[in-house]
Write an enzyme that holds these catalytic residues in place. Structure first.
Site, mmCIF file in Angstrom:
data_model
loop_
_atom_site.group_PDB
_atom_site.id
_atom_site.type_symbol
_atom_site.label_atom_id
_atom_site.label_comp_id
_atom_site.label_asym_id
_atom_site.label_seq_id
_atom_site.Cartn_x
_atom_site.Cartn_y
_atom_site.Cartn_z
ATOM 1 N N ASP A 1 -56.329 61.821 7.037
ATOM 2 C CA ASP A 1 -56.499 62.538 5.666
ATOM 3 C C ASP A 1 -56.354 61.262 4.504
ATOM 4 O OD1 ASP A 1 -56.151 64.240 3.526
ATOM 5 O OD2 ASP A 1 -55.019 65.596 4.580
ATOM 6 N N HIS A 2 -57.092 61.361 3.841
ATOM 7 C CA HIS A 2 -57.142 60.240 2.604
ATOM 8 C C HIS A 2 -56.254 60.623 1.694
ATOM 9 C CE1 HIS A 2 -58.504 56.512 0.975
ATOM 10 N NE2 HIS A 2 -59.656 56.483 1.305
ATOM 11 N N ARG A 3 -55.753 61.994 1.585
ATOM 12 C CA ARG A 3 -54.807 62.312 0.576
ATOM 13 C C ARG A 3 -53.155 61.604 1.070
ATOM 14 N NH1 ARG A 3 -55.135 68.593 0.910
ATOM 15 N NH2 ARG A 3 -54.891 68.036 3.049
ATOM 16 N N PRO B 1 -59.881 65.390 2.829
ATOM 17 C CA PRO B 1 -60.991 64.199 2.833
ATOM 18 C C PRO B 1 -60.757 63.346 3.889
ATOM 19 C CG PRO B 1 -59.474 63.724 1.101
ATOM 20 C CD PRO B 1 -58.955 65.160 1.607
#
Length: 476
Positions: A448-450, A269
């Protein structure tokens, strides 16, 4: 006994390769260290060296063959004392004639655990040689299923050919074996340790399934969640007149770029953070440092710093100042690194490489500059080694030289961010309540939103901006 030469896995993710050129011909004497062939991967052309001595008895895959699966049989070497003409395509000697008694077959010696380690490459590949007493009757056709490998719950299991053979003989489930080789690759000693523990025996049903011929592939299922499927080749061509275009086949690099970056946008994401960085102080420091560079024996400057060299250094230092951002996603955990590894996108004809500057936080600007010049030259010649462009925590993609002011970049897995760098340009800004002209560069960080939340990404890009605008901090 004959030696099978298999298509080597030159990187942990390699599944197929192109056999570009044979550098030895049938009948040539082979010594350990001789270069046998050139293999084209999706990114580079690599040389395959012999690790045994003998005579190249049979070439089974001609040069120019594309998409040869890893571990497919490509050649046979007759060992010392063997008659090359008596070695068949599969590596088995021809049957004895004139009533000669067949020699007693000796039991195959148990594999030495240390042998697996000797055949690995720094990038995690395996040189893919296998000694055989009785090889298959013929070479496997390209794309034939490989026996002995089991798919783990996360997908493909990476194991050396020797490890797969031992696992098959001993009934060990590779999916339950922890690899200790490069990049987690399973090698022979891992299988032997698993056998000794007695806890990884493959179920009989699973072994039978593995040995059975593969069923015909099922038709692709419709995408989940209503996601639109891509158009087929015929559907795309149907929109245009037949004489309006020419068809350009995809090479390995373009296929890999398409596959990996599509997966990146679907799996990671992305979110984006943009900052404007003032360059006036950096440009003055750059001019001073370049002017003070010593001369080499040919009278040329020992280094010539570019703005991109400062960007790489600043990104490396920013990662160490925001250690929570110096990390990547690893499915069920986050891997946090002690030093900064910064990839740099290098455009080449038909694609790009992203060589990685290791320990960018510790290296001087001149070291980074010279290392990048070497990487760029070898990237354009497709001579980079896999370990030089794999890995990394973040990357820098600079399109400023094309006059691009602002863009966003796609994260290159397994990295967790990428910095898109635009052109430096003069702009009018307000300073101390009055208009002033400054040189400004727009940079956008894809996150990367993770791994990175908004505040953490903002902290990282702010640390980068601070270093660019106060570049003396990169020298101490």
């Amino acid at each position: 006994m004959p030696i099978n030469v298999l298509m080597p896995a030159l990187s942990p993710t390699m599944e197929k390769g192109n056999l570009a050129k044979w550098l030895k011909k049938e009948g040539d004497a082979i010594k350990s260290g001789d270069v046998l062939a050139e293999i084209e991967t999706d990114k580079a052309t690599m040389e395959v060296e012999a690790i045994d001595e003998g005579v190249l008895a049979k070439i089974l895959v001609p040069e120019g063959t594309a998409d040869v699966p890893v571990n497919d049989l490509i050649a046979i070497i007759a060992a010392e004392g063997e008659d090359p003409s008596s070695v068949q395509a599969g590596g088995a000697p021809k049957a004895a004639s004139n009533g000669e008694a067949k020699a007693e077959s000796k039991p195959e010696p148990k594999a030495d655990a240390s042998a697996a380690g000797q055949n690995t490459t720094p990038g995690g590949g395996h040189m893919s040689y296998e000694r055989v007493n009785a090889a298959p009757e013929g070479a496997q056709p390209s794309g034939a299923p490989q026996g002995g490998a089991q798919a783990g719950p996360g997908g493909r299991v990476f194991a050396s050919p020797l490890a797969r053979r031992i696992a098959k003989q001993e009934g060990v489930d590779l999916g339950a074996v922890q690899g200790s080789g490069p990049h987690g690759r399973i090698i022979a000693r891992d299988v032997q340790a698993a056998k000794a523990s007695g806890t990884t025996k493959a179920p009989a049903a699973a072994q039978a399934a593995a040995e059975a011929p593969k069923a015909a592939p099922a038709p692709k299922a419709a995408p989940a969640g209503g996601a639109p499927a891509g158009l087929t080749t015929d559907q795309v061509k149907g929109f245009f007149a037949k004489d309006a275009y020419e068809e350009v086949p995809l090479d390995g690099m373009r296929k890999t770029i398409a596959k990996r970056l599509t997966e990146a946008m679907q799996v990671a994401p992305h979110f984006y953070l943009t900052v404007d960085c003032e360059l006036d102080a950096l440009m003055k420091l750059r001019e001073t440092l370049n002017g003070s560079a010593g001369k080499d024996k040919d009278g040329k400057p020992a280094f010539k710093l570019s703005v991109n060299d400062f960007v790489i250094k600043a990104m490396g230092l920013a990662l160490t100042r925001v250690p929570a951002a110096n990390a990547v996603w690893a499915e069920d955990r986050i891997l946090r690194f002690k030093h900064a590894e910064v990839g740099v996108a290098v455009a080449i004809d038909g694609g790009l490489f992203t060589p990685v500057i290791r320990r960018a936080d510790e290296k001087t600007l001149s070291t980074i500059s010279n290392e990048m010049k070497d990487f760029a030259a070898r990237a354009r010649a497709k001579k980079l080694k896999p370990e030089e462009y794999q890995g990394g925590v973040t990357s820098v993609s600079n399109l400023g030289m094309f006059g691009i002011k602002h863009f966003t970049a796609v994260i290159n897995p397994p990295q967790s961010s990428i910095l898109a760098v635009g052109a430096g340009e003069k702009r009018v800004v307000v300073k101390d309540g009055a208009p002033a002209v400054v040189q400004v560069m727009t940079c956008t960080l894809s996150c990367d939103h993770r791994v990175l939340d908004g505040a953490l990404g903002a902290e990282l890009v702010s640390a980068f901006k601070g270093l660019i605008e106060n570049p003396m901090g990169m020298l101490v």
